[in-house]
Enzyme design. Structure first.
Site, PDB file in Angstrom:
ATOM      1  N   HIS A  39       0.849  -1.193   0.000  1.00 13.79           N
ATOM      2  CA  HIS A  39       0.000   0.000   0.000  1.00 13.79           C
ATOM      3  C   HIS A  39       0.887   1.246   0.000  1.00 13.79           C
ATOM      4  CE1 HIS A  39       0.515  -0.865   4.421  1.00 13.79           C
ATOM      5  NE2 HIS A  39       0.971   0.367   4.325  1.00 13.79           N
TER       6      HIS A  39
HETATM    7  C1  T46 Z   1       3.174   0.841   6.882  1.00 17.68           C
HETATM    8  C2  T46 Z   1       3.949  -0.412   7.061  1.00 17.68           C
HETATM    9  C3  T46 Z   1       5.412  -0.144   7.184  1.00 17.68           C
HETATM   10  C4  T46 Z   1      -3.755  -0.639  13.808  1.00 17.68           C
HETATM   11  O1  T46 Z   1      -4.782  -0.932  14.441  1.00 17.68           O
HETATM   12  N1  T46 Z   1      -3.051   0.486  14.121  1.00 17.68           N
HETATM   13  C5  T46 Z   1      -1.922   0.848  13.469  1.00 17.68           C
HETATM   14  O2  T46 Z   1      -1.312   1.874  13.811  1.00 17.68           O
HETATM   15  C6  T46 Z   1      -1.468   0.014  12.394  1.00 17.68           C
HETATM   16  C7  T46 Z   1      -0.197   0.387  11.628  1.00 17.68           C
HETATM   17  C8  T46 Z   1      -2.184  -1.102  12.090  1.00 17.68           C
HETATM   18  N2  T46 Z   1      -3.298  -1.424  12.780  1.00 17.68           N
HETATM   19  C9  T46 Z   1      -4.012  -2.669  12.446  1.00 17.68           C
HETATM   20  C10 T46 Z   1      -4.631  -2.720  11.066  1.00 17.68           C
HETATM   21  C11 T46 Z   1      -4.562  -4.192  10.709  1.00 17.68           C
HETATM   22  O3  T46 Z   1      -5.693  -4.854  11.230  1.00 17.68           O
HETATM   23  O4  T46 Z   1      -3.062  -3.732  12.483  1.00 17.68           O
HETATM   24  C12 T46 Z   1      -3.326  -4.685  11.470  1.00 17.68           C
HETATM   25  C13 T46 Z   1      -2.111  -4.876  10.568  1.00 17.68           C
HETATM   26  O5  T46 Z   1      -1.869  -3.649   9.831  1.00 17.68           O
HETATM   27  P1  T46 Z   1      -1.369  -3.651   8.295  1.00 17.68           P
HETATM   28  O6  T46 Z   1      -1.986  -4.773   7.576  1.00 17.68           O
HETATM   29  O7  T46 Z   1      -1.625  -2.295   7.735  1.00 17.68           O
HETATM   30  O8  T46 Z   1       0.199  -3.900   8.483  1.00 17.68           O
HETATM   31  P2  T46 Z   1       1.349  -3.804   7.380  1.00 17.68           P
HETATM   32  O9  T46 Z   1       2.531  -4.443   7.994  1.00 17.68           O
HETATM   33  O10 T46 Z   1       0.895  -4.312   6.071  1.00 17.68           O
HETATM   34  O11 T46 Z   1       1.640  -2.213   7.198  1.00 17.68           O
HETATM   35  C14 T46 Z   1       2.120  -1.457   8.290  1.00 17.68           C
HETATM   36  C15 T46 Z   1       1.402  -0.096   8.371  1.00 17.68           C
HETATM   37  O12 T46 Z   1      -0.011  -0.306   8.381  1.00 17.68           O
HETATM   38  C16 T46 Z   1       1.740   0.824   7.241  1.00 17.68           C
HETATM   39  O13 T46 Z   1       1.278   2.136   7.526  1.00 17.68           O
HETATM   40  O14 T46 Z   1       3.663   1.810   6.307  1.00 17.68           O
HETATM   41  O15 T46 Z   1       3.512  -1.215   8.166  1.00 17.68           O
END
Ligand code: T46
Length: 122
Positions: A39
């Protein structure tokens, strides 16, 4: 700031952090073969620091892609602006620390690569 007891790394505005931190999260326990990220963000600045283990961070601004091998806790990668990010090759002990300029805002995510590429081309 290591000594005979081990290492300590401090991050603050005076050491170069260019934004006020509004959120901190860390990523760990990512299984082998998993790709995270996939993303971009509309309005977010981040510093990402691999404080343990290693992983590959790929950044794409719509013009070019670069893959960085992260694994040095004294190095921070700044992600600012419209940048697509992907993370893979996590070692089993990898811990990624992320300092973010904004609270978590689900609407800030661009999850469709074609939509991202179109925005990046403007
Ligand atoms: C990024 C890369 C480097 C939350 O509830 N709060 C938060 O602050 C974040 C970051 C995530 N979440 C929840 C949302 C999802 O249910 O945690 C779960 C995993 O998040 P996500 O699928 O977005 O994780 P990544 O590793 O794909 O991405 C993350 C960050 O979301 C993103 O901003 O830049 O790490």
């Amino acid at each position: 700031m290591g000594d005979e007891r081990g290492s300590l790394i401090a991050v603050e505005r005076s050491t170069g952090l260019p934004f006020e931190v509004q959120r901190v999260y860390f990523i760990f326990g990512t299984a082998a073969g998993v790709t995270r990220g996939l993303h971009a963000h509309r309005n977010l600045k981040q510093w990402v620091i691999c404080v343990a283990g290693s992983l590959t961070l790929t950044l794409d601004d719509g013009q070019s892609r670069v893959s960085l091998e992260l694994g040095r806790p004294h190095e921070a990668i700044e992600i600012d602006g419209l940048v697509w990010r992907e993370m893979d090759n996590f070692s089993s002990d990898a811990v990624l620390l992320v300092l973010a300029s904004r609270p978590w805002e689900p609407d800030d995510y661009i999850r469709d690569y074609a939509a991202f590429a179109e925005m990046a081309a403007r």
